[in-house]
Design an enzyme around this catalytic site. Structure first.
Site, PDB file in Angstrom:
ATOM      1  CB  THR A 145      -0.876   0.016   1.266  1.00  0.00           C
ATOM      2  OG1 THR A 145      -1.582  -1.217   1.361  1.00  0.00           O
ATOM      3  CG2 THR A 145      -1.851   1.174   1.224  1.00  0.00           C
ATOM      4  CD  GLU A 146      -1.241   5.444  -0.800  1.00  0.00           C
ATOM      5  OE1 GLU A 146      -0.463   5.962  -1.610  1.00  0.00           O
ATOM      6  OE2 GLU A 146      -2.477   5.615  -0.824  1.00  0.00           O
ATOM      7  CG  LEU A 147       6.052   2.288  -3.894  1.00  0.00           C
ATOM      8  CD1 LEU A 147       5.043   1.500  -4.711  1.00  0.00           C
ATOM      9  CD2 LEU A 147       6.710   3.362  -4.745  1.00  0.00           C
ATOM     10  CD1 TRP A 293       2.785   6.540  -2.803  1.00  0.00           C
ATOM     11  CD2 TRP A 293       3.298   5.939  -4.892  1.00  0.00           C
ATOM     12  NE1 TRP A 293       1.628   6.129  -3.428  1.00  0.00           N
ATOM     13  CE2 TRP A 293       1.907   5.755  -4.715  1.00  0.00           C
ATOM     14  CE3 TRP A 293       3.854   5.623  -6.125  1.00  0.00           C
ATOM     15  CZ2 TRP A 293       1.068   5.269  -5.737  1.00  0.00           C
ATOM     16  CZ3 TRP A 293       3.020   5.141  -7.131  1.00  0.00           C
ATOM     17  CH2 TRP A 293       1.656   4.974  -6.939  1.00  0.00           C
TER      18      TRP A 293
END
Length: 386
Positions: A145-147, A293
């Site tokens: 999730t979300e890097l 990220w």
């Protein structure tokens, strides 16, 4: 030089407004908490502006230019796509064999940040089963999730059998993100996002005050051709095409001509992430602390940056044992849908540049309204578990 385009596809299940006056026992908590009418309306709008047009164009690029790329669709997005009847346009992409599907957390959650990783691993396995069922594809690459990334998360992904994991290309000192790395004492490969080249499309494409505006396919391909290294990882939201960057900006024309422009440079080759992961790692990427990220800080502060966000995160996390003790699949699904990061993202109180991005996605008048509503729902769910 390998060029890897990877796109994230996600829509949360947005919440209804719940006040203390609504605090009563209910047999249908899903209808009480989630605004299904609003979710359907937003998905219909984004499908029209982005998903249907972009998928049609991608099929054309695959047919005419053998274009390759990677996708990750969250479980909550796939559920809503099936309800709306648009999942087949993604299955058409899968049928070409040129599109790689990644695995992630089913619920686009922060479960990787829980002290006990059992829930995190369960959500990865749920997503892996879903992708296999819907697209007949066994994921080889994991994207959290979300890097969100760390050495510990990479080791979990390796233990689950993945060949590579994605991360933001930061904390590199003198090194370049344009190579393949690996975590210390692991075999799994780490593929790092080139955030400058990625954000040139996803954030700056329509910024008319940007010194490089307007960005054309020829200009962008020339930039890529001059980069040093072995792999360029260009990662962004799929909604960049038509939703974040409107059709009127020329984003679809840019995408249409990008493969043609890239062909002018024979040393550039579009590949999937698993193909790129076959490159030899040039060294260790040691990341003991969490990165992501999101926002300028590229850490977890987008979701856990203030005390309101932390209170919600802990309150929901602390319901885990109660929810799982109930052995009720519907309750477990609701609790997990509430874990979607968007609900915490709306509570951010960041200022300046990040504030504008958070406001773009905001669902409430202000972060304090978002906090009260989300906490009301968590407390209501808790009352229904005892």
């Amino acid at each position: 030089m390998k060029i890897c385009f990877y796109f994230q596809v996600h829509q949360p299940k947005r919440l209804k407004r719940l006040t203390i006056l609504d605090f009563k026992k209910s047999n249908n908590l899903e209808d009480l908490y989630f605004d299904n009418a609003k979710n359907r309306a937003i998905l219909e709008r984004v499908a029209k502006k982005c998903y249907l047009q972009t998928n049609k164009l991608m099929l054309q690029l695959i047919k005419e230019h053998n274009f390759k790329f990677s996708l990750s669709l969250t479980g909550v997005f796939i559920e809503q796509c099936k309800e709306l009847g648009i999942i087949d346009c993604f299955k058409e992409l899968a049928d070409t064999g040129n599109v790689e599907f990644l695995n992630e957390t089913y619920y686009h959650s922060l479960a990787s940040l829980y002290e006990n990783k059992e829930e995190f691993i369960e959500q990865i396995k749920l997503h892996r089963e879903l992708i296999k069922k819907e697209f007949n594809y066994k994921g080889k690459v994991f994207r959290n999730t979300e890097l969100i990334y760390s050495n510990e998360i990479a080791k979990i992904a390796e233990d689950l059998g993945y060949k590579a994991i994605l991360a933001e290309g930061i904390n590199l000192d003198w090194r370049s993100p344009n190579y393949v790395y690996k975590p210390p004492n692991c075999r799994i490969k780490t593929l790092l996002r080139n955030y400058l080249l990625s954000d040139d499309i996803s954030f700056r494409f329509s910024a008319y005050k940007w010194e490089h505006y307007p960005l054309t396919a020829d200009k962008y391909a020339e930039w890529l051709s001059k980069c040093q290294g072995e792999v360029l990882n260009i990662f962004m939201d799929y909604e960049t095409f038509g939703e974040h960057q409107w059709q009127e900006t020329g984003i679809f024309e840019f995408l249409k001509y990008l493969p043609i422009a890239l062909k002018k440079y024979p040393h550039l080759e579009c590949t999937t992430l698993s193909e790129a992961s076959q490159l030899q790692a040039v060294g260790d990427y040691d990341c003991p602390n969490i990165t992501s990220w999101a926002d300028l800080e590229r850490d977890t502060s987008a979701w856990l940056g203030n005390e309101m966000q932390k209170a919600c995160f802990n309150a929901l996390k602390n319901l885990e044992s109660l929810v799982k003790h109930k052995k009720d699949r519907k309750l477990l699904h609701i609790w997990r849908c509430l874990q979607t990061t968007d609900h915490l993202y709306y509570i951010s109180t960041k200022r300046f540049g990040d504030e504008e991005v958070h406001k773009y996605f905001a669902e409430h008048q202000n972060p304090y309204d978002a906090f009260i509503n989300y906490m009301n729902i968590i407390q209501h769910l808790g009352l229904n578990l005892v």
